[in-house]
Design a protein around this motif. Structure first.
Motif, PDB file in Angstrom:
ATOM      1  N   UNK A   1       4.266  -5.695 -15.974  1.00  0.00           N
ATOM      2  CA  UNK A   1       4.855  -5.500 -14.127  1.00  0.00           C
ATOM      3  C   UNK A   1       5.332  -4.665 -13.914  1.00  0.00           C
ATOM      4  N   UNK A   2       5.051  -4.177 -12.500  1.00  0.00           N
ATOM      5  CA  UNK A   2       4.716  -3.227 -11.693  1.00  0.00           C
ATOM      6  C   UNK A   2       6.041  -3.112 -11.550  1.00  0.00           C
ATOM      7  N   UNK A   3       5.771  -1.065 -11.702  1.00  0.00           N
ATOM      8  CA  UNK A   3       7.270  -1.105 -10.832  1.00  0.00           C
ATOM      9  C   UNK A   3       7.211  -0.348  -9.393  1.00  0.00           C
ATOM     10  N   UNK A   4       8.063  -0.219  -8.129  1.00  0.00           N
ATOM     11  CA  UNK A   4       7.805   0.096  -7.211  1.00  0.00           C
ATOM     12  C   UNK A   4       9.259   0.830  -6.920  1.00  0.00           C
ATOM     13  N   UNK A   5       9.127   1.911  -6.985  1.00  0.00           N
ATOM     14  CA  UNK A   5      10.575   2.638  -7.238  1.00  0.00           C
ATOM     15  C   UNK A   5      10.801   3.568  -6.205  1.00  0.00           C
TER      16      UNK A   5
ATOM     17  N   UNK B   1      -7.552   4.362   1.179  1.00  0.00           N
ATOM     18  CA  UNK B   1      -6.439   3.459   1.199  1.00  0.00           C
ATOM     19  C   UNK B   1      -5.397   3.439   0.853  1.00  0.00           C
ATOM     20  N   UNK B   2      -4.181   3.749   1.958  1.00  0.00           N
ATOM     21  CA  UNK B   2      -2.880   4.069   1.000  1.00  0.00           C
ATOM     22  C   UNK B   2      -2.261   2.936   1.627  1.00  0.00           C
ATOM     23  N   UNK B   3      -1.603   2.621   0.705  1.00  0.00           N
ATOM     24  CA  UNK B   3      -0.197   1.138   0.917  1.00  0.00           C
ATOM     25  C   UNK B   3       0.938   1.887   0.984  1.00  0.00           C
ATOM     26  N   UNK B   4       1.637   0.603   1.658  1.00  0.00           N
ATOM     27  CA  UNK B   4       3.262   0.291   1.841  1.00  0.00           C
ATOM     28  C   UNK B   4       3.128  -0.638   1.339  1.00  0.00           C
TER      29      UNK B   4
ATOM     30  N   UNK C   1       6.276   4.299   8.551  1.00  0.00           N
ATOM     31  CA  UNK C   1       5.215   5.167   8.582  1.00  0.00           C
ATOM     32  C   UNK C   1       5.028   5.756   7.571  1.00  0.00           C
ATOM     33  N   UNK C   2       6.103   7.340   8.420  1.00  0.00           N
ATOM     34  CA  UNK C   2       5.935   8.091   7.363  1.00  0.00           C
ATOM     35  C   UNK C   2       6.893   8.033   6.190  1.00  0.00           C
ATOM     36  N   UNK C   3       7.445   7.275   6.124  1.00  0.00           N
ATOM     37  CA  UNK C   3       8.816   7.032   5.075  1.00  0.00           C
ATOM     38  C   UNK C   3       7.322   6.393   4.213  1.00  0.00           C
ATOM     39  N   UNK C   4       6.178   6.060   4.334  1.00  0.00           N
ATOM     40  CA  UNK C   4       5.346   6.198   3.431  1.00  0.00           C
ATOM     41  C   UNK C   4       5.289   7.032   2.405  1.00  0.00           C
TER      42      UNK C   4
ATOM     43  N   UNK D   1       3.022   2.372  -4.761  1.00  0.00           N
ATOM     44  CA  UNK D   1       3.817   3.421  -3.905  1.00  0.00           C
ATOM     45  C   UNK D   1       4.613   2.896  -2.726  1.00  0.00           C
ATOM     46  N   UNK D   2       5.886   2.469  -2.712  1.00  0.00           N
ATOM     47  CA  UNK D   2       6.519   1.325  -1.543  1.00  0.00           C
ATOM     48  C   UNK D   2       7.707   2.063  -1.013  1.00  0.00           C
TER      49      UNK D   2
END
Length: 282
Positions: free
Chosen positions: A193-197, A1-4, A251-254, A239-240
């Motif tokens: 705390x989660x980091x979405x860089x 599973x790929x996440x955005x 899409x491609x940015x993910x 991953x964001x």
């Protein structure tokens, strides 16, 4: 599973003005469906939307299941008046107004709350952080009100001091987090705390001619170094990509963000799963 884990389905990665105009008067359903199909075709089946004030993300959530996508949204950003985020949100002047906006977001179907603790990076002026900061006391109240309504909090924060205050206030995730330092990372690790860089937001600008490449490379390399240190001390990274931002295409940015994480040896699955579990209304 790929996440955005951080996107704005309203945006096209080309121009903010054109993206908003596309939905003026009526949501462009074809645009949304095209993007959702793109994600499905790429095997990306989770999308966490930071929201917008035109109802696009709320509509996307309603139809995303047709494409096999688990879609969650903040509905819109809730920001203190005069602070960053008005292009995607609604502002408050006091905590009573803030609470009313939280309830409004919930009524619209929001899964969590998004707010802001700083501005963004002004690449035209050396990458300085824009907009005023918010005090720790205010941030604590903002987080407590959201948590009291069963809502997790994602917060846009750049600059080490802004990040520290946000983490100390009890937010659930830090978005972007540029100019992170070790003290901020330790607080995040201690408080889970989660980091979405969203490294792609700066990395994808290199070579476009829009800004000084040397500046961009320095920012990206420092961000990567902080991400490596975060992983070392136990901060969960998700991953964001900030999908829809300039040159971060839906899409491609993910996949660009995944490539960056893999290039520095970071597996985002722990952070992704925490985002998945945490960012749903309790």
């Amino acid at each position: 599973m790929i996440y955005e884990c951080h996107g704005h389905i309203i945006l096209d990665g080309v121009a903010y003005t054109g993206s908003i105009a596309r939905h003026k008067g009526k949501i462009d359903e074809d645009f949304i469906r095209h993007n959702l199909k793109t994600y499905t075709d790429l095997g990306i089946t989770y999308y966490r939307d930071g929201g917008d004030k035109h109802g696009v993300s709320v509509y996307a959530k309603k139809i995303a299941g047709e494409y096999g996508i688990d879609y969650v949204t903040a509905a819109f950003i809730i920001l203190k008046k005069g602070h960053y985020g008005i292009m995607f949100g609604r502002s408050f002047e006091n905590l009573h107004e803030y609470r009313e906006l939280v309830l409004e977001a919930i009524d619209l179907g929001a899964d969590f709350i998004k707010t802001t603790a700083s501005g963004l990076l002004d690449f035209a002026n050396g990458g300085t952080v824009t907009h005023p900061s918010i005090s720790l006391e205010e941030l604590k109240e903002i987080v407590n009100i959201a948590h009291g309504e069963g809502m997790s909090v994602m917060i846009h924060a750049n600059g080490a001091d802004n990040i520290k205050r946000a983490a100390e206030a009890g937010v659930d995730s830090i978005e972007h987090g540029y100019y992170m330092d070790i003290a901020a990372l330790k607080i995040m690790a201690d408080r889970d705390v989660i980091w979405v860089p969203t490294c792609a937001t700066s990395a994808n600008l290199i070579g476009t001619g829009l800004y000084d490449d040397d500046m961009l490379v320095e920012i990206v390399e420092n961000h990567k170094a902080a991400m490596i240190e975060a992983s070392r001390i136990g901060v969960s990274i998700a991953c964001g990509s900030d999908a829809g931002a300039a040159h971060v295409f839906q899409g491609s940015g993910t996949l660009d963000e995944m490539t960056i994480l893999e290039s520095i040896g970071i597996d985002p699955m722990d952070g992704n799963k925490k985002i998945y579990d945490r960012f749903r209304r309790k």
